[in-house]
Design a protein around this motif. Structure first.
Motif, PDB file in Angstrom:
ATOM      1  N   PRO A  94      -6.032 -14.628  -4.604  1.00 51.49           N
ATOM      2  CA  PRO A  94      -5.076 -13.625  -5.102  1.00 51.49           C
ATOM      3  C   PRO A  94      -3.925 -13.444  -4.127  1.00 51.49           C
ATOM      4  CG  PRO A  94      -7.039 -12.567  -4.235  1.00 51.49           C
ATOM      5  CD  PRO A  94      -7.303 -14.044  -4.204  1.00 51.49           C
ATOM      6  N   GLY A  95      -2.804 -13.004  -4.649  1.00 55.36           N
ATOM      7  CA  GLY A  95      -1.646 -12.719  -3.810  1.00 55.36           C
ATOM      8  C   GLY A  95      -1.855 -11.426  -3.039  1.00 55.36           C
ATOM      9  N   ASN A  96      -0.967 -11.192  -2.087  1.00 60.60           N
ATOM     10  CA  ASN A  96      -1.070  -9.994  -1.263  1.00 60.60           C
ATOM     11  C   ASN A  96       0.275  -9.277  -1.266  1.00 60.60           C
ATOM     12  OD1 ASN A  96      -1.410  -8.040   0.630  1.00 60.60           O
ATOM     13  ND2 ASN A  96      -1.862  -9.411   2.321  1.00 60.60           N
ATOM     14  N   ALA A  97       0.424  -8.337  -2.171  1.00 57.97           N
ATOM     15  CA  ALA A  97       1.669  -7.582  -2.251  1.00 57.97           C
ATOM     16  C   ALA A  97       1.606  -6.297  -1.434  1.00 57.97           C
ATOM     17  CB  ALA A  97       1.975  -7.256  -3.709  1.00 57.97           C
ATOM     18  N   ALA A  98       0.460  -5.986  -0.847  1.00 61.50           N
ATOM     19  CA  ALA A  98       0.317  -4.719  -0.114  1.00 61.50           C
ATOM     20  C   ALA A  98       1.095  -4.717   1.189  1.00 61.50           C
ATOM     21  CB  ALA A  98      -1.149  -4.432   0.154  1.00 61.50           C
ATOM     22  N   GLY A  99       1.370  -5.869   1.737  1.00 62.21           N
ATOM     23  CA  GLY A  99       2.122  -5.920   2.983  1.00 62.21           C
ATOM     24  C   GLY A  99       3.460  -5.224   2.866  1.00 62.21           C
ATOM     25  N   ILE A 100       4.099  -5.348   1.718  1.00 61.97           N
ATOM     26  CA  ILE A 100       5.400  -4.722   1.531  1.00 61.97           C
ATOM     27  C   ILE A 100       5.280  -3.197   1.546  1.00 61.97           C
ATOM     28  CG2 ILE A 100       5.375  -4.763  -0.992  1.00 61.97           C
ATOM     29  CD1 ILE A 100       8.417  -5.430   1.230  1.00 61.97           C
ATOM     30  N   VAL A 101       4.149  -2.664   1.099  1.00 58.42           N
ATOM     31  CA  VAL A 101       3.940  -1.212   1.129  1.00 58.42           C
ATOM     32  C   VAL A 101       3.926  -0.725   2.573  1.00 58.42           C
ATOM     33  CG1 VAL A 101       2.315   0.645   0.579  1.00 58.42           C
ATOM     34  CG2 VAL A 101       2.710  -1.203  -1.068  1.00 58.42           C
ATOM     35  N   VAL A 102       3.253  -1.458   3.444  1.00 63.38           N
ATOM     36  CA  VAL A 102       3.206  -1.079   4.860  1.00 63.38           C
ATOM     37  C   VAL A 102       4.597  -1.214   5.479  1.00 63.38           C
ATOM     38  CG1 VAL A 102       2.230  -1.651   7.114  1.00 63.38           C
ATOM     39  CG2 VAL A 102       0.763  -1.619   5.087  1.00 63.38           C
ATOM     40  N   VAL A 103       5.291  -2.288   5.174  1.00 61.83           N
ATOM     41  CA  VAL A 103       6.641  -2.488   5.708  1.00 61.83           C
ATOM     42  C   VAL A 103       7.559  -1.339   5.273  1.00 61.83           C
ATOM     43  CG1 VAL A 103       8.695  -3.958   5.580  1.00 61.83           C
ATOM     44  CG2 VAL A 103       6.455  -4.983   5.925  1.00 61.83           C
ATOM     45  N   VAL A 104       7.540  -0.996   3.995  1.00 64.98           N
ATOM     46  CA  VAL A 104       8.401   0.069   3.485  1.00 64.98           C
ATOM     47  C   VAL A 104       8.013   1.412   4.105  1.00 64.98           C
ATOM     48  CG1 VAL A 104       9.008   1.387   1.405  1.00 64.98           C
ATOM     49  CG2 VAL A 104       9.022  -1.116   1.355  1.00 64.98           C
ATOM     50  N   GLY A 105       6.714   1.700   4.191  1.00 61.85           N
ATOM     51  CA  GLY A 105       6.275   2.963   4.770  1.00 61.85           C
ATOM     52  C   GLY A 105       6.676   3.116   6.225  1.00 61.85           C
ATOM     53  N   VAL A 106       6.492   2.069   7.008  1.00 61.37           N
ATOM     54  CA  VAL A 106       6.864   2.128   8.426  1.00 61.37           C
ATOM     55  C   VAL A 106       8.385   2.204   8.568  1.00 61.37           C
ATOM     56  CG1 VAL A 106       6.816   0.848  10.604  1.00 61.37           C
ATOM     57  CG2 VAL A 106       4.745   1.028   9.219  1.00 61.37           C
ATOM     58  N   ALA A 107       9.103   1.414   7.780  1.00 64.27           N
ATOM     59  CA  ALA A 107      10.567   1.443   7.846  1.00 64.27           C
ATOM     60  C   ALA A 107      11.104   2.812   7.433  1.00 64.27           C
ATOM     61  CB  ALA A 107      11.163   0.347   6.961  1.00 64.27           C
ATOM     62  N   LEU A 108      10.552   3.391   6.378  1.00 65.21           N
ATOM     63  CA  LEU A 108      10.988   4.714   5.938  1.00 65.21           C
ATOM     64  C   LEU A 108      10.714   5.758   7.021  1.00 65.21           C
ATOM     65  CD1 LEU A 108      12.145   6.590   3.788  1.00 65.21           C
ATOM     66  CD2 LEU A 108       9.871   6.688   2.759  1.00 65.21           C
ATOM     67  N   SER A 109       9.556   5.678   7.653  1.00 65.05           N
ATOM     68  CA  SER A 109       9.241   6.595   8.756  1.00 65.05           C
ATOM     69  C   SER A 109      10.244   6.429   9.889  1.00 65.05           C
ATOM     70  CB  SER A 109       7.830   6.342   9.280  1.00 65.05           C
ATOM     71  OG  SER A 109       6.881   6.586   8.284  1.00 65.05           O
ATOM     72  N   GLY A 110      10.586   5.195  10.207  1.00 67.31           N
ATOM     73  CA  GLY A 110      11.560   4.941  11.266  1.00 67.31           C
ATOM     74  C   GLY A 110      12.935   5.479  10.931  1.00 67.31           C
ATOM     75  N   VAL A 111      13.368   5.304   9.688  1.00 64.62           N
ATOM     76  CA  VAL A 111      14.676   5.813   9.264  1.00 64.62           C
ATOM     77  C   VAL A 111      14.683   7.338   9.314  1.00 64.62           C
ATOM     78  CG1 VAL A 111      16.225   6.050   7.275  1.00 64.62           C
ATOM     79  CG2 VAL A 111      15.303   3.804   7.888  1.00 64.62           C
ATOM     80  N   LEU A 112      13.609   7.969   8.833  1.00 63.60           N
ATOM     81  CA  LEU A 112      13.523   9.425   8.887  1.00 63.60           C
ATOM     82  C   LEU A 112      13.572   9.930  10.327  1.00 63.60           C
ATOM     83  CD1 LEU A 112      10.784  10.135   6.191  1.00 63.60           C
ATOM     84  CD2 LEU A 112      13.202  10.786   6.074  1.00 63.60           C
ATOM     85  N   LEU A 113      12.861   9.267  11.218  1.00 63.69           N
ATOM     86  CA  LEU A 113      12.866   9.662  12.622  1.00 63.69           C
ATOM     87  C   LEU A 113      14.244   9.474  13.246  1.00 63.69           C
ATOM     88  CD1 LEU A 113      11.323  10.669  15.079  1.00 63.69           C
ATOM     89  CD2 LEU A 113      10.623   8.301  15.523  1.00 63.69           C
ATOM     90  N   LEU A 114      14.886   8.371  12.932  1.00 61.41           N
ATOM     91  CA  LEU A 114      16.226   8.101  13.454  1.00 61.41           C
ATOM     92  C   LEU A 114      17.214   9.175  12.991  1.00 61.41           C
ATOM     93  CD1 LEU A 114      18.217   6.254  14.951  1.00 61.41           C
ATOM     94  CD2 LEU A 114      18.517   5.021  12.798  1.00 61.41           C
ATOM     95  N   VAL A 115      17.232   9.443  11.695  1.00 57.36           N
ATOM     96  CA  VAL A 115      18.149  10.438  11.143  1.00 57.36           C
ATOM     97  C   VAL A 115      17.855  11.817  11.730  1.00 57.36           C
ATOM     98  CG1 VAL A 115      18.846  11.641   9.023  1.00 57.36           C
ATOM     99  CG2 VAL A 115      18.622   9.149   9.036  1.00 57.36           C
ATOM    100  N   ALA A 116      16.564  12.187  11.775  1.00 63.45           N
ATOM    101  CA  ALA A 116      16.216  13.502  12.328  1.00 63.45           C
ATOM    102  C   ALA A 116      16.615  13.609  13.803  1.00 63.45           C
ATOM    103  CB  ALA A 116      14.725  13.744  12.154  1.00 63.45           C
TER     104      ALA A 116
END
Length: 121
Positions: A94-116
């Motif tokens: 099977p394929g593994n599409a969950a990696g993108i969820v982790v990438v997006v979650g970590v990136a979103l956290s980083g952007v939120l931290l940067l902006v804050a």
């Protein structure tokens, strides 16, 4: 007499694969669990530490990290089951599409931290 293996939905179908492949699948499962634990630990740290950013931003970052960690844990189990079953039934992996969820979650956290951090007074 051996006891039945759990989950029967996996072990009750197909034939026993090469143990090396099952062990590799288990190592991948454990790597996803370690990733999940790290994300949950980061969420707890962000929530508990007195950061010099807006409280709402801090709560949002912690929430995104916690949700990403929970998603990684869910994927760990789902990925292990799907891969083990595919090996037992001689199906394509099977394929593994969950990696993108982790990438997006970590990136979103980083952007939120940067902006804050940039917006702090």
């Amino acid at each position: 007499m051996s006891s039945p293996r759990w989950p029967s939905s996996v072990y009750g179908s197909g034939r026993e694969p090469d143990p090396r492949f099952s062990l590799a699948n288990e190592r991948t499962f454990l790597a996803w669990i370690r990733t999940s634990l790290a994300l949950l630990a980061m969420a707890a740290a962000v929530d508990a530490l007195p950061l010099q950013i807006d409280e709402r931003a801090q709560a949002a970052i912690a929430a995104v990290l916690a949700l990403t960690g929970l998603a990684a844990a869910g994927h760990a189990w789902r990925g292990w089951v799907r891969t083990e079953r595919a090996m037992r039934l001689d199906l394509p992996m099977p394929g593994n599409a969950a990696g993108i969820v982790v990438v997006v979650g970590v990136a979103l956290s980083g952007v939120l931290l940067l902006v804050a951090s940039l917006l702090r007074a």
